[in-house]
Scaffold this motif. Structure first.
Motif, PDB file in Angstrom:
ATOM      1  N   GLY A 101      13.758  -1.221   3.192  1.00 42.67           N
ATOM      2  CA  GLY A 101      14.970  -2.003   2.990  1.00 42.67           C
ATOM      3  C   GLY A 101      14.767  -3.278   2.208  1.00 42.67           C
ATOM      4  N   ILE A 102      13.905  -3.226   1.181  1.00 42.68           N
ATOM      5  CA  ILE A 102      13.679  -4.406   0.344  1.00 42.68           C
ATOM      6  C   ILE A 102      14.040  -4.071  -1.093  1.00 42.68           C
ATOM      7  CG2 ILE A 102      11.830  -5.267   1.825  1.00 42.68           C
ATOM      8  CD1 ILE A 102       9.830  -4.316  -0.300  1.00 42.68           C
ATOM      9  N   SER A 103      14.156  -5.081  -1.938  1.00 39.30           N
ATOM     10  CA  SER A 103      14.469  -4.875  -3.345  1.00 39.30           C
ATOM     11  C   SER A 103      13.190  -4.670  -4.141  1.00 39.30           C
ATOM     12  CB  SER A 103      15.219  -6.097  -3.905  1.00 39.30           C
ATOM     13  OG  SER A 103      14.338  -7.212  -3.967  1.00 39.30           O
ATOM     14  N   ARG A 104      13.328  -4.036  -5.310  1.00 43.17           N
ATOM     15  CA  ARG A 104      12.191  -3.858  -6.203  1.00 43.17           C
ATOM     16  C   ARG A 104      11.665  -5.224  -6.655  1.00 43.17           C
ATOM     17  NH1 ARG A 104      11.750   1.289  -8.459  1.00 43.17           N
ATOM     18  NH2 ARG A 104      10.836   0.477 -10.368  1.00 43.17           N
TER      19      ARG A 104
ATOM     20  N   TRP B 258       5.710  -9.635  -4.281  1.00 45.71           N
ATOM     21  CA  TRP B 258       4.584  -9.566  -3.350  1.00 45.71           C
ATOM     22  C   TRP B 258       3.359  -8.983  -4.031  1.00 45.71           C
ATOM     23  CZ3 TRP B 258       7.608  -7.013   1.297  1.00 45.71           C
ATOM     24  CH2 TRP B 258       8.453  -7.979   1.868  1.00 45.71           C
ATOM     25  N   LEU B 259       3.553  -7.928  -4.832  1.00 43.90           N
ATOM     26  CA  LEU B 259       2.430  -7.287  -5.516  1.00 43.90           C
ATOM     27  C   LEU B 259       1.741  -8.269  -6.459  1.00 43.90           C
ATOM     28  CD1 LEU B 259       0.781  -4.751  -6.171  1.00 43.90           C
ATOM     29  CD2 LEU B 259       2.520  -4.162  -7.896  1.00 43.90           C
ATOM     30  N   GLN B 260       2.534  -9.054  -7.176  1.00 45.58           N
ATOM     31  CA  GLN B 260       1.963 -10.036  -8.098  1.00 45.58           C
ATOM     32  C   GLN B 260       1.140 -11.079  -7.341  1.00 45.58           C
ATOM     33  OE1 GLN B 260       4.818 -11.913 -10.667  1.00 45.58           O
ATOM     34  NE2 GLN B 260       3.436 -13.556 -11.239  1.00 45.58           N
TER      35      GLN B 260
ATOM     36  N   GLY C 200       5.126   5.467  -4.103  1.00 43.56           N
ATOM     37  CA  GLY C 200       6.076   5.066  -5.135  1.00 43.56           C
ATOM     38  C   GLY C 200       6.887   3.855  -4.707  1.00 43.56           C
ATOM     39  N   VAL C 201       7.171   2.994  -5.675  1.00 43.96           N
ATOM     40  CA  VAL C 201       7.886   1.745  -5.375  1.00 43.96           C
ATOM     41  C   VAL C 201       9.297   2.027  -4.871  1.00 43.96           C
ATOM     42  CG1 VAL C 201       8.751  -0.416  -6.355  1.00 43.96           C
ATOM     43  CG2 VAL C 201       6.513   0.450  -7.048  1.00 43.96           C
TER      44      VAL C 201
ATOM     45  N   LYS D 124       0.831  -1.209   0.000  1.00 43.59           N
ATOM     46  CA  LYS D 124       0.000   0.000   0.000  1.00 43.59           C
ATOM     47  C   LYS D 124       0.863   1.257   0.000  1.00 43.59           C
ATOM     48  CE  LYS D 124      -4.044  -1.995   2.324  1.00 43.59           C
ATOM     49  NZ  LYS D 124      -4.873  -1.975   3.566  1.00 43.59           N
ATOM     50  N   PHE D 125       1.918   1.226   0.799  1.00 41.14           N
ATOM     51  CA  PHE D 125       2.825   2.368   0.860  1.00 41.14           C
ATOM     52  C   PHE D 125       3.442   2.629  -0.516  1.00 41.14           C
ATOM     53  CE2 PHE D 125       6.874   4.477   1.490  1.00 41.14           C
ATOM     54  CZ  PHE D 125       6.602   5.425   2.455  1.00 41.14           C
TER      55      PHE D 125
END
Length: 324
Positions: free
Chosen positions: A26-29, A35-37, A17-18, A11-12
């Motif tokens: 502190g995560i990768s794109r 997760w989004l998928q 913005g990603v 949601k954030f």
């Protein structure tokens, strides 16, 4: 990290913005879009951990250590925390200190050492990986962008295209900017679900580029593409370079796209309607557009099912219009 925490991060990212979400948490794109998928496909239940062989918290087995090293090789710029998040998403429960200890034992506890190792291993892979593997349906993708020009009411219009070399199955969408995030959107929303349903075994990607089209440096572009297609042999090819019959296939498909898009642009069709019309045509192309294969005349989807023996029926959403 539990489902609710992952959902809050998603949601954030959708709001702020990603890039900012990845920086803040502190995560990768790659992990964010994974997760989004899952969330788009299965809702919040899809954000549960895909557990396989879960390692005890107080022990790091050789198999788990090998998985950590594989991730370090793929993402040498990531530190212990980022690698820990990736392991967590794969179903392995490790602490940040456990990841750091693996790095330290292997002499990879600094970013410069990891990047140096990554380059060394990358060169080794290039020497032993056969580029000219026999192409099978779903294994060899060509990716390129078609620019349709600029228009007062639309802006600059681009078609982002993915075409499977053997089956000619295509995934395409229209966008009004030239950005790596659009490739990610095409992959997440269309190409990845179709590839999963049809049991594609992707191992080779050709990315055709034009320097004059992209607003981002080529170095960043290539880095993002490599992150997106982990485990694949990737070729970056200047648009127009002749590779067997690949360029002919690209030209043929591009001409079809132009024939669909430009007449509607000239009629001043609104952008959202233009996107839906283009989406319908791509769907028709995959399901009903007959062309000549070595097995006879058939559609791309029919060919894939014939040569692979798959009997899949695409889900309902594959036949519906979806705004984007």
């Amino acid at each position: 990290m539990d489902r609710e925490e992952k959902l809050e991060i998603i949601k954030f990212g959708q709001k702020e913005g990603v890039s900012k979400a990845c920086q803040v948490f502190g995560i990768s794109r790659t992990l964010y879009y994974r997760w989004l998928q899952r969330y788009k496909a299965e809702g919040i239940l899809g954000l549960g951990k895909k557990r396989g062989n879960v390692s005890p918290a107080n022990k790091t087995s050789s198999g788990v250590e090998g998985q950590v090293l594989d991730l370090i090789f793929q993402y040498p710029e990531y530190g212990p925390q980022a690698i820990m998040y990736l392991m967590d998403d794969l179903g392995y429960k490790l602490s940040t200190s456990a990841v750091y200890n693996i790095m330290k034992r292997r002499g990879l506890n600094t970013k410069s050492k990891r990047i140096k190792m990554g380059k060394r291993k990358s060169n080794l892979v290039k020497r032993i990986e056969p580029i000219k593997r026999a192409s099978i349906s779903g294994s060899d993708w060509n990716i390129w962008i078609t620019s349709f020009g600029s228009y007062d009411d639309l802006g600059t219009l681009y078609a982002y295209n993915i075409l499977d070399k053997q089956s000619k199955i295509a995934c395409s969408r229209l966008y009004t900017s030239c950005d790596v995030d659009n490739i990610m959107d095409l992959m997440t929303a269309v190409a990845a679900p179709i590839a999963q349903i049809l049991n594609f075994d992707l191992h080779h990607v050709r990315f055709f580029y034009e320097d004059t089209v992209w607003d981002v440096p080529k170095r960043r572009l290539t880095e993002e593409i490599k992150k997106l297609f982990i485990g694949c042999v990737i070729e970056f090819v200047p648009m127009g370079v002749k590779i067997d019959d690949v360029q002919d296939e690209i030209s043929h498909y591009t001409e079809k796209c132009i024939g669909i898009v430009l007449p509607r642009v000239q009629k001043k069709m609104p952008l959202q309607m233009l996107k839906l019309e283009f989406q319908r045509w791509v769907r028709h192309y995959n399901l009903h557009e007959h062309m000549q294969y070595e097995l006879g005349c058939m559609s791309p989807l029919e060919y894939h099912m014939r040569v692979t023996g798959e009997k899949w029926v695409l889900p309902l959403w594959a036949y519906l219009d979806r705004a984007y």
